[in-house]
Write an enzyme that holds these catalytic residues in place. Structure first.
Site, PDB file in Angstrom:
ATOM      1  N   HIS A  11       0.868  -1.183   0.000  1.00  0.00           N
ATOM      2  CA  HIS A  11       0.000   0.000   0.000  1.00  0.00           C
ATOM      3  C   HIS A  11       0.905   1.234   0.000  1.00  0.00           C
ATOM      4  O   HIS A  11       2.022   1.184   0.528  1.00  0.00           O
ATOM      5  CB  HIS A  11      -0.839  -0.054   1.285  1.00  0.00           C
ATOM      6  CG  HIS A  11      -1.894   0.991   1.407  1.00  0.00           C
ATOM      7  ND1 HIS A  11      -1.640   2.249   1.893  1.00  0.00           N
ATOM      8  CD2 HIS A  11      -3.214   0.962   1.135  1.00  0.00           C
ATOM      9  CE1 HIS A  11      -2.758   2.947   1.920  1.00  0.00           C
ATOM     10  NE2 HIS A  11      -3.734   2.192   1.460  1.00  0.00           N
ATOM     11  N   ASP A  21       2.913  -4.587   8.118  1.00  0.00           N
ATOM     12  CA  ASP A  21       1.705  -3.785   7.942  1.00  0.00           C
ATOM     13  C   ASP A  21       0.519  -4.751   8.005  1.00  0.00           C
ATOM     14  O   ASP A  21       0.244  -5.485   7.062  1.00  0.00           O
ATOM     15  CB  ASP A  21       1.787  -3.068   6.582  1.00  0.00           C
ATOM     16  CG  ASP A  21       0.459  -2.441   6.168  1.00  0.00           C
ATOM     17  OD1 ASP A  21      -0.545  -2.610   6.884  1.00  0.00           O
ATOM     18  OD2 ASP A  21       0.441  -1.794   5.108  1.00  0.00           O
ATOM     19  N   GLN A  45      -4.705  -5.220   6.814  1.00  0.00           N
ATOM     20  CA  GLN A  45      -5.711  -6.111   6.218  1.00  0.00           C
ATOM     21  C   GLN A  45      -5.706  -7.500   6.854  1.00  0.00           C
ATOM     22  O   GLN A  45      -6.346  -8.413   6.335  1.00  0.00           O
ATOM     23  CB  GLN A  45      -5.469  -6.245   4.702  1.00  0.00           C
ATOM     24  CG  GLN A  45      -5.599  -4.939   3.942  1.00  0.00           C
ATOM     25  CD  GLN A  45      -7.024  -4.388   3.916  1.00  0.00           C
ATOM     26  OE1 GLN A  45      -7.994  -5.092   4.227  1.00  0.00           O
ATOM     27  NE2 GLN A  45      -7.173  -3.127   3.545  1.00  0.00           N
ATOM     28  N   LYS A 100     -10.494  -0.884  10.308  1.00  0.00           N
ATOM     29  CA  LYS A 100     -10.567  -2.070   9.439  1.00  0.00           C
ATOM     30  C   LYS A 100     -10.840  -3.331  10.253  1.00  0.00           C
ATOM     31  O   LYS A 100     -10.845  -4.432   9.726  1.00  0.00           O
ATOM     32  CB  LYS A 100      -9.270  -2.215   8.650  1.00  0.00           C
ATOM     33  CG  LYS A 100      -9.060  -1.092   7.632  1.00  0.00           C
ATOM     34  CD  LYS A 100      -7.843  -1.361   6.789  1.00  0.00           C
ATOM     35  CE  LYS A 100      -7.302  -0.121   6.121  1.00  0.00           C
ATOM     36  NZ  LYS A 100      -8.130   0.377   5.030  1.00  0.00           N
ATOM     37  N   CYS A 156      -4.818   2.545  -3.585  1.00  0.00           N
ATOM     38  CA  CYS A 156      -3.570   3.057  -2.982  1.00  0.00           C
ATOM     39  C   CYS A 156      -2.441   2.048  -3.153  1.00  0.00           C
ATOM     40  O   CYS A 156      -1.606   1.861  -2.256  1.00  0.00           O
ATOM     41  CB  CYS A 156      -3.751   3.407  -1.498  1.00  0.00           C
ATOM     42  SG  CYS A 156      -4.958   4.695  -1.245  1.00  0.00           S
TER      43      CYS A 156
HETATM   44  N1  7TS Z   1      -1.803  -0.763   4.657  1.00  0.00           N
HETATM   45  C1  7TS Z   1      -2.706  -1.519   4.018  1.00  0.00           C
HETATM   46  C2  7TS Z   1      -2.343  -2.892   3.591  1.00  0.00           C
HETATM   47  C3  7TS Z   1      -3.976  -0.998   3.770  1.00  0.00           C
HETATM   48  O1  7TS Z   1      -4.875  -1.749   3.161  1.00  0.00           O
HETATM   49  C4  7TS Z   1      -4.283   0.317   4.190  1.00  0.00           C
HETATM   50  C5  7TS Z   1      -5.606   0.962   3.881  1.00  0.00           C
HETATM   51  C6  7TS Z   1      -3.319   1.034   4.878  1.00  0.00           C
HETATM   52  C7  7TS Z   1      -2.079   0.467   5.087  1.00  0.00           C
HETATM   53  C8  7TS Z   1      -3.582   2.396   5.431  1.00  0.00           C
HETATM   54  O2  7TS Z   1      -4.484   2.303   6.473  1.00  0.00           O
HETATM   55  P1  7TS Z   1      -5.089   3.626   7.145  1.00  0.00           P
HETATM   56  O3  7TS Z   1      -6.109   3.102   8.085  1.00  0.00           O
HETATM   57  O4  7TS Z   1      -3.965   4.305   7.821  1.00  0.00           O
HETATM   58  O5  7TS Z   1      -5.670   4.431   6.026  1.00  0.00           O
HETATM   59  N2  7TS Z   1      -6.257   0.422   2.765  1.00  0.00           N
HETATM   60  C9  7TS Z   1      -7.334   0.908   2.161  1.00  0.00           C
HETATM   61  C10 7TS Z   1      -7.970   0.252   1.111  1.00  0.00           C
HETATM   62  O6  7TS Z   1      -7.618  -0.829   0.654  1.00  0.00           O
HETATM   63  N3  7TS Z   1      -9.019   0.974   0.703  1.00  0.00           N
HETATM   64  O7  7TS Z   1      -9.076   2.082   1.445  1.00  0.00           O
HETATM   65  C11 7TS Z   1      -8.037   2.056   2.348  1.00  0.00           C
END
Ligand code: 7TS
Length: 414
Positions: free
Chosen positions: A131, A208, A211, A234, A372
């Site tokens: 990401h 990370d 997910q 999430k 992203c």
């Molecule tokens: N890493 C992964 C693997 C992600 O899927 C996401 C967000 C992030 C980092 C960042 O997370 P945040 O909570 O700090 O924004 N992924 C997604 C997505 O797949 N669609 O919208 C956000």
């Protein structure tokens, strides 16, 4: 761990899970909602929603400073949430849990703080399925400190190439930063093995887990990762809150990355001294309600149990894959060896954004875009994909609604 779904009546178990999420029963555009955008954010169970209301209605005060009753109670609830998160991921102590705004801020924290301990020539290794939040902070670190950023390629199927990973590691590798699960492809990386290989070369490892944490049990001590980052929203919790897990021995050595209230021991104009971790990394008033809600979300997941969650999600993912593959106008993007949570695909000759708009009119919420993960799109030479991503409350009806709506897309576009 609890056993899986009740064999006699799995349907009622899932119905009961769904009941905890009020939003699922609100029609969207006059249609039944099939919420398949869980990779972006999950819906929230009543216990989480109520915990926020209760906090603001009954306990609200700032933490770590007041001598009054409310402040003491708010502090206790915030610290209890920290302990709950430590428990949830098997950390050895609550002090190893830093509350952040989310995964993005957690990774930036490591890049800005641990990054200060790196030197020109040190290598940071990431993969081609990351990401943006696990790419850009390392590019910024490269530009700031002269480290080298290396990227391990992925296979056509969407797995990190194991041979390339092994050969990319060397004594120059200072830090390895990898997704546990890819948000764009659903790939589950064999991180235990990758962590062990990185450690054998003396590198520290950041995972990370954005997910992963809602879909599978994570035990950071067993994995032996040095850092593990994830977001509350999430995993059925609030937005604006997340966790960075870090091994105490590393957090002790790391400099603070933001200065302000709560992170100090003493302040004089000449110099300041800092509080011990985790407070050293939590400058300013934190998202107290968010942390409490995230703690509730972890409790909720534990109460449902990972064994039934995984059993259900595996069945549903297999069903969705099989249904999608039966449509000749669908091309799957990524067929990883082990998959969790997400399926990316293309509808032949229809732009993913058009697919998304039409599905929306049928009550089906998916994400269309680059997720992203622009390098993943570049690798597959597509501008975007349609992504269906799953949570414990999704059911066969959601998948059927997706498939029916995709057929409508095909009919509309001829
Ligand atoms: N890493 C992964 C693997 C992600 O899927 C996401 C967000 C992030 C980092 C960042 O997370 P945040 O909570 O700090 O924004 N992924 C997604 C997505 O797949 N669609 O919208 C956000």
């Amino acid at each position: 761990m609890k056993s899986g779904l009740p064999q006699n009546d799995p349907e009622s178990a899932i119905k009961a899970w769904r009941k905890a999420f009020p939003i699922l029963f609100l029609p969207v555009r006059g249609k039944r909602l099939a919420y398949l955008d869980n990779g972006a954010t999950t819906q929230k169970p009543s216990t989480v929603i109520e915990s926020l209301e209760r906090y603001y209605g009954e306990t609200n005060a700032n933490v770590h400073r007041g001598v009054h009753d409310l402040s003491e109670r708010a502090t206790a609830a915030y610290e209890q949430a920290r302990a709950g998160m430590a428990d949830f991921i098997g950390a050895s102590a609550p002090e190893e849990i830093i509350f952040t705004r989310g995964t993005t801020e957690a990774i930036n924290l490591v890049a800005w703080s641990y990054g200060e301990l790196l030197n020109p020539g040190d290598e940071v290794l990431i993969s081609a399925l990351e990401h943006h939040s696990n790419i850009v902070p390392w590019q910024m670190l490269r530009d700031r400190r002269g480290i080298t950023l290396k990227v391990v390629p992925i296979t056509r199927e969407g797995d990190i190439n194991p041979d390339d990973f092994s050969s990319a590691l060397s004594e120059k590798t200072a830090l390895v930063a990898l997704a546990h699960v890819s948000n764009a492809l659903g790939t589950v990386n064999p991180i235990a093995d990758m962590i062990a290989q990185a450690h054998a070369q003396g590198a520290v490892v950041l995972i990370d887990g954005a997910q992963a944490v809602a879909h599978m049990p994570v035990e950071v001590q067993k994995l032996d990762c040095d850092f593990y980052a994830f977001s509350g929203h999430k995993m059925y919790g609030p937005t604006g809150i997340g966790v960075l897990y870090g091994k105490s021995s590393l957090l002790e050595r790391m400099p603070p990355w933001q200065g302000g209230g709560d992170m100090i021991r003493t302040v004089e104009f000449e110099r300041s001294t800092y509080a011990p971790p985790p407070y050293k990394f939590e400058a300013g008033t934190p998202h107290i309600a968010g942390a409490i809600g995230m703690g509730k979300a972890a409790e909720y997941i534990r109460q449902v149990g990972f064994a039934p969650i995984m059993e259900h999600e595996t069945i549903l993912l297999d069903y969705a894959l099989q249904q999608l593959q039966s449509l000749e106008f669908i091309r799957l993007i990524g067929t990883p060896q082990v998959r969790s949570g997400a399926i990316s695909f293309i509808v032949t000759d229809v732009h993913p954004h058009d697919v998304g708009t039409i599905l929306d009119h049928h009550g089906v919420a998916i994400r269309a875009g680059h997720h992203c993960a622009m390098p993943v799109m570049q690798f597959y030479q597509v501008p975007a994909t349609v992504r269906a991503s799953f949570a414990l409350y999704n059911n066969h009806e959601d998948v059927d609604q997706l498939i029916d709506s995709l057929q409508q897309v095909r009919e509309m576009f001829g």
